[in-house]
Design an enzyme around this catalytic site. Structure first.
Site, PDB file in Angstrom:
ATOM      1  N   LYS A   1     -58.419 -30.699 -13.514  1.00  0.00           N
ATOM      2  CA  LYS A   1     -60.008 -31.119 -12.476  1.00  0.00           C
ATOM      3  C   LYS A   1     -59.074 -30.887 -11.467  1.00  0.00           C
ATOM      4  O   LYS A   1     -59.867 -31.246  -9.890  1.00  0.00           O
ATOM      5  CB  LYS A   1     -60.824 -31.601 -13.276  1.00  0.00           C
TER       6      LYS A   1
ATOM      7  N   ARG B   1     -65.290 -39.143 -13.677  1.00  0.00           N
ATOM      8  CA  ARG B   1     -64.958 -37.510 -14.995  1.00  0.00           C
ATOM      9  C   ARG B   1     -63.891 -37.389 -15.175  1.00  0.00           C
ATOM     10  O   ARG B   1     -62.819 -37.783 -14.457  1.00  0.00           O
ATOM     11  CB  ARG B   1     -65.038 -36.771 -13.116  1.00  0.00           C
TER      12      ARG B   1
ATOM     13  N   GLY C   1     -66.105 -29.938 -24.583  1.00  0.00           N
ATOM     14  CA  GLY C   1     -66.759 -31.107 -24.785  1.00  0.00           C
ATOM     15  C   GLY C   1     -66.477 -31.979 -25.201  1.00  0.00           C
ATOM     16  O   GLY C   1     -67.094 -32.487 -26.290  1.00  0.00           O
TER      17      GLY C   1
ATOM     18  N   MET D   1     -63.945 -33.898 -23.657  1.00  0.00           N
ATOM     19  CA  MET D   1     -63.834 -35.655 -23.179  1.00  0.00           C
ATOM     20  C   MET D   1     -65.387 -36.095 -22.253  1.00  0.00           C
ATOM     21  O   MET D   1     -65.812 -35.491 -22.546  1.00  0.00           O
ATOM     22  CB  MET D   1     -63.036 -35.086 -21.888  1.00  0.00           C
TER      23      MET D   1
ATOM     24  N   ARG E   1     -61.788 -23.735 -11.823  1.00  0.00           N
ATOM     25  CA  ARG E   1     -60.750 -23.310 -12.653  1.00  0.00           C
ATOM     26  C   ARG E   1     -60.680 -21.959 -12.844  1.00  0.00           C
ATOM     27  O   ARG E   1     -61.665 -21.112 -12.720  1.00  0.00           O
ATOM     28  CB  ARG E   1     -61.260 -24.462 -14.077  1.00  0.00           C
TER      29      ARG E   1
ATOM     30  N   HIS F   1     -54.760  -8.506 -51.264  1.00  0.00           N
ATOM     31  CA  HIS F   1     -54.363  -7.201 -51.336  1.00  0.00           C
ATOM     32  C   HIS F   1     -55.499  -6.080 -50.285  1.00  0.00           C
ATOM     33  O   HIS F   1     -55.539  -5.607 -49.041  1.00  0.00           O
ATOM     34  CB  HIS F   1     -55.109  -6.836 -52.910  1.00  0.00           C
TER      35      HIS F   1
ATOM     36  N   GLU G   1     -34.441  -6.321 -46.489  1.00  0.00           N
ATOM     37  CA  GLU G   1     -35.536  -7.016 -46.788  1.00  0.00           C
ATOM     38  C   GLU G   1     -34.966  -7.998 -47.856  1.00  0.00           C
ATOM     39  O   GLU G   1     -35.673  -8.692 -48.588  1.00  0.00           O
ATOM     40  CB  GLU G   1     -36.279  -6.562 -47.396  1.00  0.00           C
TER      41      GLU G   1
ATOM     42  N   SER H   1     -34.532  -0.768 -41.746  1.00  0.00           N
ATOM     43  CA  SER H   1     -35.539  -0.998 -41.164  1.00  0.00           C
ATOM     44  C   SER H   1     -35.546  -2.419 -42.121  1.00  0.00           C
ATOM     45  O   SER H   1     -35.853  -2.608 -43.029  1.00  0.00           O
ATOM     46  CB  SER H   1     -36.712  -0.230 -41.509  1.00  0.00           C
TER      47      SER H   1
ATOM     48  N   GLY I   1     -37.477  -5.446 -43.373  1.00  0.00           N
ATOM     49  CA  GLY I   1     -38.833  -5.112 -44.205  1.00  0.00           C
ATOM     50  C   GLY I   1     -39.300  -6.734 -44.601  1.00  0.00           C
ATOM     51  O   GLY I   1     -39.086  -7.422 -45.199  1.00  0.00           O
TER      52      GLY I   1
ATOM     53  N   ASN J   1     -41.695  -8.171 -44.292  1.00  0.00           N
ATOM     54  CA  ASN J   1     -42.440  -8.813 -45.698  1.00  0.00           C
ATOM     55  C   ASN J   1     -41.770  -9.288 -46.766  1.00  0.00           C
ATOM     56  O   ASN J   1     -41.805 -10.420 -47.695  1.00  0.00           O
ATOM     57  CB  ASN J   1     -43.786  -7.659 -46.428  1.00  0.00           C
ATOM     58  N   ASP J   2     -40.501  -8.262 -47.045  1.00  0.00           N
ATOM     59  CA  ASP J   2     -39.981  -9.073 -48.222  1.00  0.00           C
ATOM     60  C   ASP J   2     -39.448 -10.399 -48.019  1.00  0.00           C
ATOM     61  O   ASP J   2     -38.408 -10.666 -48.537  1.00  0.00           O
ATOM     62  CB  ASP J   2     -39.762  -7.725 -49.302  1.00  0.00           C
TER      63      ASP J   2
ATOM     64  N   CYS K   1     -40.635  -2.940 -40.120  1.00  0.00           N
ATOM     65  CA  CYS K   1     -42.083  -2.817 -40.518  1.00  0.00           C
ATOM     66  C   CYS K   1     -42.422  -3.578 -41.444  1.00  0.00           C
ATOM     67  O   CYS K   1     -41.689  -4.560 -41.246  1.00  0.00           O
ATOM     68  CB  CYS K   1     -41.618  -1.190 -41.545  1.00  0.00           C
TER      69      CYS K   1
ATOM     70  N   TYR L   1     -37.077  -0.335 -31.915  1.00  0.00           N
ATOM     71  CA  TYR L   1     -38.617  -0.252 -31.986  1.00  0.00           C
ATOM     72  C   TYR L   1     -39.187  -1.164 -33.390  1.00  0.00           C
ATOM     73  O   TYR L   1     -38.509  -1.868 -34.158  1.00  0.00           O
ATOM     74  CB  TYR L   1     -39.205   1.004 -32.869  1.00  0.00           C
TER      75      TYR L   1
END
Ligand code: ADP
Ligand code: MG
Ligand code: MG
Length: 900
Positions: free
Chosen positions: A25, A95, A104, A106, A362, A480, A771, A790, A792, A794-795, A857, A877
C-alpha cells in the site's frame, strides 16, 4: 535510522519497487504521488519499525517519535490544517499494509484526531455537524475494536466483540426512533450514540476512549504492529506461506471525506472487469459515505458507469451520470495506472465535495477466464509482450476453462450440504446412486447419475465411468476415486466425512438430512462443495475461446519440453490430442482386463495350473488386446504411444464372489475349493512390493509375449492400412539391467516374428519405466540397452519415501499440519529427494546413451512446479492426464521463459 517515508503534493520518498520496506500500500501510494495523481499526503512507517518493535519487546524505536512529528508537520503544511488544532483540524487514517495483501487480516482506523476539542472546530469549518459526529462514531467504533480490544489480545467469540456490541446499539437506536437507514440519523442522533459508545467501552473494556490526538495516533500505530502477530494474521501467513519476518508497514495519511454530503462519495474500481476480463472500467460507489461502506455491504452500492450497470440496478444512478467531470478524471487515472503498471489495477477512491482523491492501487485479483483474456488483450494492445502474457496466467487457472462449472450466481444463493476435498475440478449435477452397477444401468436408461460411495475400487470403474461425477465419504486426494476422476477430467469430491452412507439401504444422511437414491445433487469439484438439488451449470468451451487458443499458441512457441498424455482408451487419447498432447506417455494395459468379457480369461490365466493351460488362457486375450491397441494407436496416428506391459499384482483380478468361483471351477474343471486354495496361494502380505511389474513377465513370459504380439500385430496391420504409428513398449518396475534385458529380448524376438509373418517393416522402441531407486542408481547399466526411460514418479515416490500411497491418508494430514512435509509428495514432486534420483538417472543414462529419450508419467506430469523441474533437468517430455495437458503446456512455456 530512517523509519519514516513521506509522500504528498507530487513528491514521494518511496517508489513502487520498495514494497519490502514500505509494504504494498505504502509503495503504491508513493508511486501514485510521484505520477502526479491526487493522493492525500501522509507518510509510511517502514516494515523495519515493525521488526524493531518485536525485537525490542514491543517497544517502538526511540528516534521514531521525532520522525513522525516532522512528517506530520509536512502533512499539515500541505493540507493547511493542524493535527489536534482548534482552528482547522487535521484528521488522519492509520492504515496497515504488508508486502503482499492479506485481505481482512490487518487493521485500519479512520478519522484519528477527533476529540472533544477538535469536534467543535471541525463543525465550524465544515458547517456540517452530522458529518462530524458520523466521523466521530466511526472513529470510536474502529478504535475500540482495533486498538482497545484486538491489539490488547482480548479474545471474543464470534459476534460478541465490542464492534458488534456497538453496532447493536445503533440498531436498537434506529428501531426505537423509527429509522431504517444509517442515512436517516441526524447529527444529534450520532452525537447521542457516540456518548453511549464511550460508556459501553468503559464498561466493557475498563478504560476510557482516548481524548488526546497523539494518544490516538500512537495507539493506532502500535495496534497495526500488534495485528501482525494476531492469531488471524499468523494463521493466514501459514496458509499463504508468508514469512513472519516480513513485518507490516503503517501508513498515516490525511483524511479526505466522502461523507461530507451529496457531492461527496467513496468507491472501489477495477481497471478491467475482474470476472470476465473485459476491457471495461468496472466498479462500485456510494454517495455520502466513508471508507469501508462499499465493501461492508451495509448499503447496496451503485455501478460506476452505464456500460457495466447490471439489469437489477436500473433505478440507481451511475457515477458517470451523477458526476460526469469526476468520472472523466477517474477514467483518465484508470488509463494512466494501467499504462504505468502494465496490469489490471484494483483502486480505492474518495470524492470530497466534487474533488477526486486516490487512496490505493494494487494489481487486482482475477479468475481464470479473466486472467487469460486480460493477458492476451494486453499483449494485443502492446501493453505487454507475448512472453509476459504467457507468464501472467497461473497454469492452474486454465482448469476453470476446461470443465463445466456450477453457475456462480446460483451457487451463491444455494445451501451448502457438505464439504470434501476437491479431487476433480468442474461442476456436475445428477441423481444419486450408491453402487457402480446401479450407476451403469441407470445411465444406460438415460439418467444423469452421481456415484456416491464410501470409497471406490477398480471394480467400480464401469460405474464411475457411467456417472457424471463421483462423491466419496473417505479417501484423500490420491485415493482411487480421485486418481481415476482426474484421469478422465471428471468432477469428483472425496473425503466428504459428513456423509453417512447406507449403500444397502440406498440412502445416506448428511447432518441430519436424509437423501435417497434418485435425489439430485450438485457438486462443485473445484471447491469441494456439495449441494442438495439441481443447480444450473455453465458449459466449458475452451476451443471456442479465442484468447485461450491464442495464449496456448504463444506458450507452444516458447516451450522446449514436449507434453504427452496418460490415456488408456481411444476416447481419452482423442480428447488429449484436441488439448494439444504430442503423444501418449503412458498407456496402461491392465484396465483392459477388467472388462467383463475378458476378466474370465484373465482369471483363468492367473489361476491355471500349468504352462499349457496358462498359454491357452493368455491366447484368449490376444484378440482383445490387439483391438485395443489398434484403436488407441489409430487415435494417436503420427504420434508416439508408450504402452506399458502388465503391471499390477495379480490378486487385484481375483477378488471373487461365490458364483464367480463356481463358474471358474467349471471352466477349469476344478472344484470351488481348488479355486479358493489357488486364490489363497496368491495372497501377498505386501502386494505393492510383491509379484508385480516386470516380475510378472519374467515368471510368466507368455504374458509379455502375448502383449508384445498384440502391440506389434496391431502396428503392422495399421501400417498396412497406411496409418503411421510409433509404438514404444515399456517394461514396468525394473530394478536391475538383467530384468530389463530378459524382457527386452522377448519383446524384440516377437517383433521379429511379426515382421517376418506379416511382411511389414515398422519402427518401434523398447524402454523401461524408472520407478525404483535402484534403477536410478544403476541407470547407466540399464540405459546401455534401453531406448527410453519414463519416470514413474508415483511409484518412485512410494519407494523413495517408503510411503504406501494407499495408506498415506492416515498420517499425511498430521504431517502437513505440523509442517513435517511442505506438501503432498504425490501431488508435487519432492525435488530434494525423488528429484535427485531423477537427476542421477538422467545423468547416468545419457552418459552411456546420449540419444536416450526421457520423460515422466504419473500425476506429477500435470503439476506446474514438477513440470518446471522436468524442464530444468533436461527431460524430453512430461505426460499427464488429458485435462492437465493445457496446464502442462503453459507450465512448460513458463519454465522455459523463467530460465532466461
Ligand atoms: P484495507 O486494506 O482493509 O482496504 P485501507 O487502509 O485501504 O484498508 O482502508 C480502509 C478504507 O478506508 C478504504 O476504503 C480506504 O479507501 C479508506 N481510507 C483509508 N485512508 C483514508 C483516508 N486518508 N481518507 C479517506 N478514506 C480513507
Ligand atoms: Mg484498501
Ligand atoms: Mg508403477
Amino acid at each position: 535510522m530512517k523509519w519514516v517515508y513521506f509522500f504528498g503534493d507530487g513528491q514521494a520518498e518511496g517508489r513502487a519497487d520498495m514494497k519490502n520496506l514500505l509494504g504494498g500500500k505504502g509503495a503504491n501510494l508513493a508511486e501514485m504521488t510521484n505520477l502526479g495523481i491526487p493522493v492525500p499526503p501522509g507518510f509510511t512507517l517502514t516494515t523495519e519499525v515493525c521488526n524493531q518493535y518485536y525485537e525490542n519487546d514491543r517497544a517502538l524505536p526511540a528516534d521514531l517519535d521525532a520522525q513522525i512529528k516532522a512528517a506530520l508537520k509536512e502533512t499539515e503544511c500541505i493540507m493547511g490544517q493542524q493535527f489536534g488544532g482548534t482552528d482547522n483540524p487535521l484528521l488522519v487514517s492509520v492504515r496497515s499494509g504488508a508486502r503482499s495483501s492479506m485481505p481482512g487480516m490487518m487493521e485500519t482506523v479512520l478519522n484519528v484526531g477527533l476529540t472533544t476539542k477538535t469536534i467543535p472546530a471541525l463543525i465550524a469549518k465544515s458547517n456540517n455537524p452530522r458529518f462530524v459526529y458520523d466521523a466521530y462514531r466511526r472513529l470510536i467504533m474502529m478504535y475500540a475494536d482495533v486498538v482497545m480490544e484486538k491489539a490488547e489480545g482480548i479474545e471474543t467469540q464470534d459476534g460478541t466483540g465490542i464492534r458488534h456490541q456497538l453496532e447493536g446499539l445503533i440498531d436498537e437506536y434506529k428501531k426505537s426512533h423509527g429509522h431504517r437507514e444509517d442515512l436517516d440519523l441526524s447529527a444529534d442522533d450520532w452525537q447521542t450514540l457516540s456518548e453511549k459508545f464511550k460508556q459501553l467501552i468503559k464498561q466493557q473494556l475498563g478504560s476510557d476512549f482516548p481524548d488526546d490526538p497523539h494518544d490516538q495516533l500512537m495507539g493506532g500505530i502500535s495496534a497495526v504492529f500488534q495485528s501482525w502477530m494476531g492469531k488471524r494474521a499468523i494463521a493466514y501467513r501459514r496458509i499463504e506461506g508468508i514469512p513472519g519476518e516480513w513485518g507490516t508497514a503503517v501508513n498515516v495519511q490525511a483524511m479526505v471525506y466522502g461523507n461530507l454530503g451529496d457531492n461527496s462519495a467513496t468507491g472501489v474500481a477495477f481497471t478491467r472487469n475482474p470476472a470476465t476480463g473485459e476491457n471495461l472500467f468496472f466498479g462500485e460507489w456510494l454517495p455520502n459515505a466513508q471508507g469501508e461502506d462499499v465493501v461492508a455491504g451495509i448499503r447496496t452500492p451503485n455501478s460506476l458507469n452505464e456500460l457495466t450497470r447490471p439489469e437489477e440496478s436500473k433505478d440507481q444512478i451511475s457515477l458517470e451520470e451523477f458526476m460526469p467531470d469526476v468520472y472523466i478524471e477517474l477514467d483518465k487515472i484508470r488509463t494512466e495506472l494501467e499504462t504505468h503498471y502494465r496490469d489490471m489495477q484494483d483502486v480505492e477512491f474518495t470524492i470530497q465535495e466534487g474533488r477526486l482523491w486516490m487512496l490505493q492501487t494494487r494489481t487486482g485479483k482475477r479468475n481464470g477466464p479473466a486472467a487469460i483474456k486480460m493477458a492476451v488483450d494486453m499483449a494485443n494492445e502492446e501493453l505487454i509482450t507475448h512472453q509476459e502474457a504467457v507468464l501472467r496466467v497461473n497454469p492452474s487457472q486454465l482448469d476453470e476453462l476446461l470443465h463445466p462449472m456450477v453457475d456462480r450466481q446460483a451457487e451463491v444463493s444455494a445451501q451448502l450440504l457438505a464439504k470434501g476435498l476437491p479431487a476433480g475440478p468442474g461442476g456436475a449435477s445428477g441423481q444419486i446412486v450408491f453402487t457402480a452397477d446401479d450407476a451403469e444401468s441407470q445411465a444406460a436408461e438415460g439418467k444423469t447419475v452421481i456415484l456416491v460411495r464410501d470409497e471406490t475400487s477398480p471394480e467400480d470403474v464401469h460405474g464411475m465411468h457411467a456417472a457424471v461425477a463421483i462423491l466419496t465419504a473417505k479417501g484423500g486426494m490420491t485415493s482411487h476415486a480421485a486418481l481415476v476422476a482426474r484421469g478422465w477430467g471428471m468432477c469428483c469430491i472425496v473425503g466428504c466425512g459428513a456423509l453417512k452412507i447406507d449403500a444397502a439401504g440406498k440412502r445416506m444422511t448428511v447432518d441430519g438430512q436424509t437423501l435417497q437414491e434418485g435425489d439430485w445433487l450438485t457438486l462443485n469439484g473445484t471447491a469441494g462443495k456439495v449441494y442438495a438439488g439441481q443447480l444450473p451449470l455453465k458449459d466449458s468451451d475452451p476451443e471456442g475461446n479465442r484468447e485461450y487458443a491464442q495464449l496456448l499458441e504463444w506458450a507452444d512457441s516458447f516451450r522446449t519440453l514436449k507434453v504427452r498424455t496418460n490415456a488408456d482408451r481411444p476416447e481419452d487419447a482423442a480428447q488429449a490430442r484436441a488439448f494439444g498432447a504430442q503423444g501418449i506417455g503412458l498407456c496402461r494395459t491392465e484396465h483392459m482386463f477388467f472388462d467383463p468379457q475378458r476378466i474370465m480369461a484373465m482369471r483363468k490365466m492367473i489361476l491355471s495350473g500349468d504352462l499349457s493351460e496358462r498359454r491357452a488362457a493368455v491366447m484368449e486375450l490376444l484378440p482383445f488386446q490387439k483391438q485395443d491397441f489398434k484403436d488407441i494407436l489409430r487415435a494417436m496416428h503420427d504420434l508416439p504411444v508408450t504402452i506399458r506391459l502388465l503391471d499390477p499384482p495379480l490378486h487385484e483380478f481375483i477378488t471373487l464372489t461365490d458364483a464367480q468361483t463356481a463358474e471358474l471351477a467349471t471352466e477349469l474343471g476344478l472344484s470351488s475349493q481348488d479355486i479358493e486354495d489357488r486364490v489363497a496361494g496368491l495372497h501377498e502380505l505386501n502386494p505393492m512390493l510383491g509379484h508385480r511389474g516386470c516380475r510378472l513377465g519374467i515368471a510368466y513370459p507368455e504374458i509379455t509375449e502375448m502383449q508384445a504380439r498384440a502391440i506389434f500385430e496391431a502396428t503392422a496391420e495399421l501400417i498396412k492400412e497406411g496409418v503411421k504409428v510409433l509404438p514404444e513398449v515399456m517394461v514396468p518396475l525394473v530394478g536391475t539391467d538383467t530384468e530389463y534385458r530378459h524382457q527386452e529380448a522377448l519383446i524384440r524376438r516377437v517383433a521379429g516374428e511379426v515382421i517376418e509373418k506379416l511382411g511389414v517393416q515398422f519402427e518401434y522402441l523398447v524402454g523401461t519405466m524408472i520407478e525404483l531407486p535402484r534403477a536410478c542408481l544403476t541407470a547407466d547399466e540399464i540405459a546401455a540397452d534401453a531406448q527410453f526411460f519414463s519416470f514413474g514418479t508415483n511409484d518412485l515416490t512410494q519407494t523413495t519415501y517408503g510411503f504406501s500411497r494407499d495408506d498415506i491418508g492416515g498420517f499425511l494430514p498430521a504431517y502437513l499440519e505440523q509442517q513435517i512435509l511442505p506438501h503432498d509428495p504425490f501431488q508435487s514432486l519432492d525435488i530434494a529427494g525423488v528429484g535427485q534420483l531423477v537427476e542421477i538417472a538422467v545423468e547416468k543414462g545419457r552418459g552411456v546413451n546420449p540419444k536416450l529419450k526421457i520423460g515422466i508419467c504419473g500425476e506429477h506430469g500435470g503439476d506446474p512446479a514438477s513440470v518446471e523441474f522436468c524442464h530444468r533437468t533436461g527431460l524430453d517430455y512430461v505426460s499427464c492426464s488429458p485435462f492437465r495437458v493445457p496446464v502442462a503446456r503453459l507450465a512448460a512455456a513458463q519454465a522455459a521463459l523463467r530460465e532466461k
